[in-house]
Scaffold this motif. Structure first.
Motif, PDB file in Angstrom:
ATOM      1  N   CYS A 340       0.999  -1.282   0.130  1.00 27.85           N
ATOM      2  CA  CYS A 340       0.109  -0.156   0.100  1.00 27.85           C
ATOM      3  C   CYS A 340       0.938   1.370  -0.057  1.00 27.85           C
ATOM      4  CB  CYS A 340      -0.666  -0.192   1.286  1.00 27.85           C
ATOM      5  SG  CYS A 340      -2.102   1.328   1.169  1.00 27.85           S
ATOM      6  N   THR A 341       2.163   1.128   0.569  1.00 29.18           N
ATOM      7  CA  THR A 341       2.828   2.422   0.711  1.00 29.18           C
ATOM      8  C   THR A 341       3.360   2.752  -0.412  1.00 29.18           C
ATOM      9  OG1 THR A 341       3.493   2.069   3.048  1.00 29.18           O
ATOM     10  CG2 THR A 341       4.677   3.185   1.789  1.00 29.18           C
ATOM     11  N   TYR A 342       3.872   1.599  -1.321  1.00 33.37           N
ATOM     12  CA  TYR A 342       4.566   2.142  -2.446  1.00 33.37           C
ATOM     13  C   TYR A 342       3.455   2.512  -3.831  1.00 33.37           C
ATOM     14  CZ  TYR A 342       9.189  -0.278  -1.500  1.00 33.37           C
ATOM     15  OH  TYR A 342      10.450  -0.408  -0.962  1.00 33.37           O
ATOM     16  N   LEU A 343       2.354   1.756  -3.550  1.00 27.58           N
ATOM     17  CA  LEU A 343       1.315   2.080  -4.517  1.00 27.58           C
ATOM     18  C   LEU A 343       0.584   3.376  -4.262  1.00 27.58           C
ATOM     19  CD1 LEU A 343      -0.551  -1.467  -4.428  1.00 27.58           C
ATOM     20  CD2 LEU A 343       0.735  -0.397  -6.480  1.00 27.58           C
ATOM     21  N   LYS A 344       0.531   3.830  -3.055  1.00 27.90           N
ATOM     22  CA  LYS A 344       0.175   5.118  -2.667  1.00 27.90           C
ATOM     23  C   LYS A 344       1.113   6.241  -3.398  1.00 27.90           C
ATOM     24  CE  LYS A 344      -1.771   7.861   0.963  1.00 27.90           C
ATOM     25  NZ  LYS A 344      -1.884   7.988   2.605  1.00 27.90           N
ATOM     26  N   GLN A 345       2.276   5.730  -3.236  1.00 29.13           N
ATOM     27  CA  GLN A 345       3.441   6.721  -3.671  1.00 29.13           C
ATOM     28  C   GLN A 345       3.253   6.873  -5.507  1.00 29.13           C
ATOM     29  OE1 GLN A 345       7.288   5.283  -2.340  1.00 29.13           O
ATOM     30  NE2 GLN A 345       6.794   5.818  -0.264  1.00 29.13           N
ATOM     31  N   SER A 346       3.111   5.900  -5.815  1.00 34.43           N
ATOM     32  CA  SER A 346       2.972   5.712  -7.473  1.00 34.43           C
ATOM     33  C   SER A 346       1.827   6.496  -7.788  1.00 34.43           C
ATOM     34  CB  SER A 346       2.861   4.434  -7.782  1.00 34.43           C
ATOM     35  OG  SER A 346       2.844   4.160  -9.151  1.00 34.43           O
ATOM     36  N   VAL A 347       0.826   6.337  -7.312  1.00 38.25           N
ATOM     37  CA  VAL A 347      -0.671   7.108  -7.399  1.00 38.25           C
ATOM     38  C   VAL A 347      -0.254   8.674  -7.300  1.00 38.25           C
ATOM     39  CG1 VAL A 347      -2.985   7.603  -6.744  1.00 38.25           C
ATOM     40  CG2 VAL A 347      -2.268   5.213  -6.998  1.00 38.25           C
ATOM     41  N   ALA A 348       0.498   9.030  -6.211  1.00 38.04           N
ATOM     42  CA  ALA A 348       0.666  10.383  -6.039  1.00 38.04           C
ATOM     43  C   ALA A 348       1.468  11.126  -7.063  1.00 38.04           C
ATOM     44  CB  ALA A 348       1.374  10.644  -4.705  1.00 38.04           C
ATOM     45  N   LEU A 349       2.422  10.333  -7.748  1.00 37.78           N
ATOM     46  CA  LEU A 349       3.299  10.971  -8.841  1.00 37.78           C
ATOM     47  C   LEU A 349       2.609  10.976 -10.150  1.00 37.78           C
ATOM     48  CD1 LEU A 349       6.562   8.656  -7.949  1.00 37.78           C
ATOM     49  CD2 LEU A 349       6.244  11.201  -8.026  1.00 37.78           C
ATOM     50  N   TYR A 350       1.454  10.524 -10.269  1.00 44.01           N
ATOM     51  CA  TYR A 350       0.549  10.395 -11.548  1.00 44.01           C
ATOM     52  C   TYR A 350       0.106  11.820 -11.847  1.00 44.01           C
ATOM     53  CZ  TYR A 350      -3.573   9.312 -14.732  1.00 44.01           C
ATOM     54  OH  TYR A 350      -4.313   9.283 -15.755  1.00 44.01           O
ATOM     55  N   ARG A 351       0.350  12.297 -13.173  1.00 46.98           N
ATOM     56  CA  ARG A 351      -0.270  13.737 -13.734  1.00 46.98           C
ATOM     57  C   ARG A 351      -1.048  13.499 -14.839  1.00 46.98           C
ATOM     58  NH1 ARG A 351       2.056  14.092  -9.582  1.00 46.98           N
ATOM     59  NH2 ARG A 351       3.507  15.661  -8.821  1.00 46.98           N
ATOM     60  N   PRO A 352      -2.263  13.186 -14.516  1.00 48.54           N
ATOM     61  CA  PRO A 352      -3.121  12.953 -15.786  1.00 48.54           C
ATOM     62  C   PRO A 352      -3.302  13.967 -16.872  1.00 48.54           C
ATOM     63  CG  PRO A 352      -4.335  13.678 -13.878  1.00 48.54           C
ATOM     64  CD  PRO A 352      -3.080  13.509 -13.284  1.00 48.54           C
ATOM     65  N   GLU A 353      -2.693  15.035 -16.731  1.00 51.27           N
ATOM     66  CA  GLU A 353      -2.634  16.176 -17.939  1.00 51.27           C
ATOM     67  C   GLU A 353      -1.246  16.130 -18.728  1.00 51.27           C
ATOM     68  OE1 GLU A 353      -0.689  18.129 -14.058  1.00 51.27           O
ATOM     69  OE2 GLU A 353      -2.379  16.691 -14.604  1.00 51.27           O
ATOM     70  N   ASN A 354      -0.367  14.980 -18.100  1.00 50.35           N
ATOM     71  CA  ASN A 354       0.914  14.786 -18.816  1.00 50.35           C
ATOM     72  C   ASN A 354       1.152  13.516 -19.208  1.00 50.35           C
ATOM     73  OD1 ASN A 354       1.603  17.549 -18.681  1.00 50.35           O
ATOM     74  ND2 ASN A 354       2.310  16.927 -16.631  1.00 50.35           N
ATOM     75  N   ASP A 355       0.650  12.481 -18.386  1.00 49.77           N
ATOM     76  CA  ASP A 355       0.865  11.176 -18.866  1.00 49.77           C
ATOM     77  C   ASP A 355       0.016  10.335 -19.847  1.00 49.77           C
ATOM     78  OD1 ASP A 355       2.655  10.898 -16.645  1.00 49.77           O
ATOM     79  OD2 ASP A 355       1.619  10.558 -15.113  1.00 49.77           O
ATOM     80  N   VAL A 356       0.647   9.630 -20.655  1.00 53.51           N
ATOM     81  CA  VAL A 356       0.039   8.905 -21.673  1.00 53.51           C
ATOM     82  C   VAL A 356       0.233   7.452 -21.754  1.00 53.51           C
ATOM     83  CG1 VAL A 356      -0.075  11.022 -23.057  1.00 53.51           C
ATOM     84  CG2 VAL A 356       1.902   9.179 -23.221  1.00 53.51           C
ATOM     85  N   PRO A 357      -0.606   6.720 -22.085  1.00 53.23           N
ATOM     86  CA  PRO A 357      -0.336   4.948 -22.015  1.00 53.23           C
ATOM     87  C   PRO A 357       1.241   4.883 -22.228  1.00 53.23           C
ATOM     88  CG  PRO A 357      -2.404   5.369 -22.937  1.00 53.23           C
ATOM     89  CD  PRO A 357      -1.775   6.923 -23.046  1.00 53.23           C
ATOM     90  N   ARG A 358       1.774   3.902 -21.441  1.00 52.25           N
ATOM     91  CA  ARG A 358       3.069   3.795 -21.827  1.00 52.25           C
ATOM     92  C   ARG A 358       3.504   2.486 -22.468  1.00 52.25           C
ATOM     93  NH1 ARG A 358       4.795   5.824 -15.763  1.00 52.25           N
ATOM     94  NH2 ARG A 358       4.420   8.032 -16.151  1.00 52.25           N
ATOM     95  N   VAL A 359       3.641   2.428 -23.696  1.00 51.16           N
ATOM     96  CA  VAL A 359       3.629   1.287 -24.402  1.00 51.16           C
ATOM     97  C   VAL A 359       5.145   0.391 -23.945  1.00 51.16           C
ATOM     98  CG1 VAL A 359       4.185   0.305 -26.851  1.00 51.16           C
ATOM     99  CG2 VAL A 359       2.764   2.303 -26.434  1.00 51.16           C
ATOM    100  N   PRO A 360       6.153   1.093 -23.668  1.00 49.18           N
ATOM    101  CA  PRO A 360       7.466   0.106 -23.287  1.00 49.18           C
ATOM    102  C   PRO A 360       7.262  -0.697 -21.973  1.00 49.18           C
ATOM    103  CG  PRO A 360       7.874   2.107 -24.203  1.00 49.18           C
ATOM    104  CD  PRO A 360       6.792   2.363 -23.806  1.00 49.18           C
ATOM    105  N   THR A 361       6.590  -0.020 -21.086  1.00 51.45           N
ATOM    106  CA  THR A 361       6.436  -0.850 -20.164  1.00 51.45           C
ATOM    107  C   THR A 361       4.986  -1.725 -19.811  1.00 51.45           C
ATOM    108  OG1 THR A 361       5.656   1.377 -18.950  1.00 51.45           O
ATOM    109  CG2 THR A 361       8.130   0.598 -18.556  1.00 51.45           C
TER     110      THR A 361
END
Length: 622
Positions: A340-361
Motif C-alpha cells: 500500500c505504501t509503494y502504490l500510494k506513492q505511485s498514485v501520487a506521482l500520476y499527472r493525468p494532464e501529462n501522462d499517456v499510455p506507456r507502451v514500453p512498460t
C-alpha cells in the motif's frame, strides 16, 4: 468434390483444401490444375488413406499448367502487358492516378493500355478516368503478371510506387504506412520499410489494436535482419523488440515462453549497447513476466533494481513505475502494508494532464494501472467502501481517455474489487463488458481471467454447474499459457463453486492444487479458510481439522495485515463454533475483528459478521 476426385487415393487435409480454394478463388479449372501439381510435387505423402503434409507445403508454387496459359494471354497484350505488370506490383487493385505516376506514361497512352486490358477480360474497371480503379479478375492473373517481371525491375517498380504514394499522399496520412512499408521492403530499402512498419505499429497501439501492432513489428524485426550488424542496428532492434513485447504481453499473456525469450534477448542487447533508457523498460517487463509466472524471488530482485535505477535518475514517470513495480511485488508476496505504501506513492506521482499510455512498460495509462492496484489493496487492508468508490472513479477515468487497453485494465481491477466484496451481481455486469472487450481485441489473458470471475458469480447465484464448467475451461487456457500468479485465487473460486454443489472432495483437490502450484501469496489465508469450511461441514472427527485450518488462516491474515481476510476467516470460524455449541469462543473471536472496522457496513462480509455477532450476544444475554 473436384479435389476429392483427383486425389481419389486418400483424404486431403482441410488446411490444404482451404489454401487451394483461396488461391484459385473457386475456379474449377484452376482447382484441378493446382491439385494435380500439388500431388505431383511430392509435398503430400499418402499414409493410411490420408495425405499428410511433409512439412514443406508452404513452399509450394503455382504449377506452370496454370501460369502458362495466363502468361500467354498477357504476352498477347503487346505494350499493355507492361501496364498490367506495373499494376500487379501495386496490388490486386490499382487506381488510375497511382498507375499514372508510377508508370511515367501519358494519360492518353495509359488509358489506351487500360482499355485493352479491360477488353481482354483480365482486368475489371470501376468508374471513369482519372478516378477509375482497376482490378485483376483473378488473383492468379496478378501473380502471373508479377512473376513475369525481372527481380531488378520489380524492386525498381516497388520503390517508384512507394515514391508515388508518398507524393500523392502529400502528408495527408491517407496511405496506410504498412502499404508503404511493404513496397519499400520489396524494393530493397529496408530502413524505410522499418520506419513505416514502426509507424503502422504506433498507430495500431494508439487504437489498442495490439494484434495488428504485433504483425507490423514482427515484419520490422524480420527486416532488421537485412541490415549490417552495428551499434545503430542493435539499438534499433532493441527498440522494436521492446515494442513487440508490449503487444505480445497483452495478446498472448505475460507468461508465454516466447515473450520471456524476447525480453532476455532485449536484456542482452542492453548489455551490449551499455547505458540506455530501454534497460528500465526491459527490466520492468521481465518483472511482470516473472510475476505472472509466479517466480516471486526474481520479481523481488527486479523490483529492487527498478527502484535503484529510479533513485539515480531524475524522472517522475520512472519513479512512478518503479513504485508501482515494488507495490505489485509486495502485494503478491503477501506484504499488504508495504504494498500500500509503494502504490500510494505511485498514485501520487500520476499527472493525468501529462501522462499517456506507456507502451514500453505496461502498455496502458500509468495512473489507471497504479490506481487499480492501490484500490484493490485498500480492500485487503480493511477499507471496502473506499475500494469500491475509488475503483469506480478509476473506471470512469479509463473511459475518459478512450484507450481500450487501459479500460480493460480498469475493468479487471473493478472485477477483482467487487469479487472481494462478494458482489456477484456487479461482477456479472462488469465481466460481461470485460469479456467482450478482451475477446474483440485479442487479450486472451484478460478474457480468461474475466471468464473465471464470471463463472464464480454464476456459481454464487445458483448456476453452479454452468459456472464451474466455465471456470474450468478458462483455467485451462491460463495454465496452457504458463500463468501461475493468478492460479491460487482462481482455484479458490473454483473450490467455492464446488462447495455450492456439495462436492467436498473436488473442492479439497482444488485447494490442494492452489497450495501446491504456487501463485500470489495475498490469497494464502483464503486457502485455509475455505478448507476449514469444507471440514466444518463434515463429521465430528473433521472438526479438529477445520479448527486447525481456520486458525492457520487467521494467523496468515494477521501477519500480512489483511484485515478483510482476517474478518472473513473469523466469521466462518465463529459460525462453525456457534454450530458446535461454543458460542462464547465464537463471540470472543469475532467481536474484536469486527470492532476494527469503521466502514463497509453494507458489504456482504460485514453484514454477515454483524449478524452472527448479534446472534451470539442475544444468546448470551449481552
Amino acid at each position: 468434390r473436384i479435389i476429392s476426385a483427383i486425389a481419389s487415393e486418400g483424404v486431403v487435409p482441410d488446411k490444404v483444401v482451404e489454401r487451394i480454394f483461396l488461391k484459385t478463388e473457386g475456379s474449377p479449372l484452376f482447382i484441378e490444375e493446382m491439385t494435380k501439381g500439388l500431388l505431383e510435387s511430392g509435398l503430400l505423402t499418402l499414409r493410411d488413406g490420408r495425405y499428410v503434409d511433409s512439412g514443406a507445403f508452404s513452399s509450394f508454387t503455382i504449377p506452370d499448367t496454370i501460369y502458362g496459359p495466363l502468361r500467354s494471354r498477357l504476352d498477347q497484350l503487346g505494350k499493355a502487358k507492361k501496364t498490367a505488370q506495373i499494376g500487379s506490383v501495386i496490388g490486386r487493385e490499382f487506381p488510375f492516378r497511382l498507375l499514372l505516376r508510377a508508370s511515367g506514361l501519358t494519360p492518353a497512352r495509359l488509358s489506351h493500355d487500360l482499355e485493352r486490358l479491360t477488353r481482354s477480360g483480365l482486368v475489371l474497371q470501376t468508374g471513369t478516368p482519372p478516378e477509375s480503379v482497376y482490378s485483376f479478375k483473378h488473383a492468379l492473373i496478378q501473380e502471373a503478371a508479377y512473376q513475369a517481371l525481372l527481380k531488378t525491375t520489380r524492386r525498381e517498380l516497388h520503390l517508384a510506387i512507394a515514391s508515388a504514394l508518398q507524393e500523392e499522399e502529400g502528408g495527408s496520412g491517407k496511405v496506410a504506412p504498412e502499404i508503404l512499408a511493404q513496397h519499400f521492403a520489396s524494393g530493397g530499402d529496408p530502413r524505410s520499410a522499418i520506419r513505416f512498419w514502426r509507424l503502422a505499429a504506433r498507430l495500431a497501439f494508439e487504437r489498442s489494436a495490439l494484434t495488428e501492432a504485433e504483425r507490423h513489428l514482427e515484419c520490422a524485426l524480420e527486416t532488421i535482419g537485412e541490415l549490417d550488424e552495428c551499434p545503430e542496428t542493435r539499438r534499433l532492434k532493441l527498440e522494436v523488440i521492446t515494442q513487440l513485447g508490449s503487444a505480445l504481453r497483452s495478446t498472448r499473456g505475460y507468461a508465454a515462453v516466447e515473450i520471456e525469450s524476447l525480453y532476455l534477448e532485449a536484456r542482452a542487447l542492453c548489455q551490449q549497447i551499455g547505458e540506455t533508457p530501454e534497460r528500465f523498460n526491459v527490466e520492468w517487463a521481465l518483472m511482470q513476466i516473472y510475476l505472472v509466472q509466479g517466480k516471486l524471488n526474481k520479481v523481488n530482485d527486479a523490483a529492487i533494481w527498478l527502484f535503484s535505477y529510479a533513485a539515480e535518475h531524475d524522472d517522475r514517470s520512472v519513479r512512478m513505475d518503479a513504485c508501482l513495480a515494488n507495490g505489485m511485488a509486495k502485494l503478491h508476496q503477501g506484504n499488504i502494508a508495504d504494498a500500500c505504501t509503494y502504490l500510494k506513492q505511485s498514485v501520487a506521482l500520476y499527472r493525468p494532464e501529462n501522462d499517456v499510455p506507456r507502451v514500453p512498460t505496461h502498455g496502458q495509462d500509468p495512473g489507471v494501472f497504479a490506481q487499480g492496484f492501490y484500490h484493490w489493496t485498500l480492500w485487503f487492508l480493511g477499507y471496502p467502501d473506499k475500494a469500491r468508490a475509488e475503483i469506480k472513479r478509476t473506471v470512469a477515468r479509463a473511459r475518459e481517455i478512450s484507450h481500450t487497453f487501459s479500460l480493460v485494465s480498469a475493468l479487471t481491477f473493478a472485477v477483482r474489487v467487487h469479487h472481494c466484496l462478494r458482489d456477484s451481481t456487479a461482477v456479472k455486469t462488469l465481466t460481461e463488458e470485460l469479456v467482450g472487450l478482451s475477446h474483440a481485441n485479442g487479450y486472451t489473458y484478460y478474457e480468461a481471467g474475466a471468464l473465471i470471475h464470471q463463472g464464480w458469480a454464476l456459481a454464487m447465484e445458483d448456476e453452479a454447474v454452468r459456472g464451474l464448467a466455465q471456470m474450468c475451461e478458462a483455467l485451462a487456457v491460463l495454465e496452457k499459457n504458463g500463468t501461475v500468479l493468478g492460479l491460487r485465487g482462481f482455484l479458490i473460486q473454483l473450490a467455492e463453486g464446488y462447495m455450492r454443489l456439495g462436492m467436498k472432495e473436488e473442492a479439497l483437490r482444488a485447494l490442494d492444487k492452489a497450495e501446491r502450484e504456487g501463485g500470489s501469496h495475498c490469497w494464502d489465508a483464503e486457502v485455509y479458510r475455505v478448507r476449514g469450511e469444507v471440514h466444518a461441514r463434515g463429521t465430528l472427527s473433521e472438526r479438529q481439522r477445520a479448527e486447525e485450518q481456520f486458525s492457520a488462516g487467521l494467523e496468515i491474515a494477521r501477519r500480512q495485515g489483511a484485515r478483510s481476510l482476517e474478518l472473513r476467516t473469523a466469521t466462518c470460524f465463529a459460525r462453525a463454533l456457534q454450530q458446535w455449541g461454543r458460542e462464547g469462543e465464537a463471540d470472543r473471536l469475532l467481536g474484536p475483528c469486527l470492532a476494527e472496522f469503521n466502514e463497509g457496513w453494507e458489504c456482504a462480509d460485514l453484514i454477515e459478521a454483524a449478524a452472527i455477532t448479534n446472534e451470539l450476544r442475544q444468546m448470551s444475554g449481552g
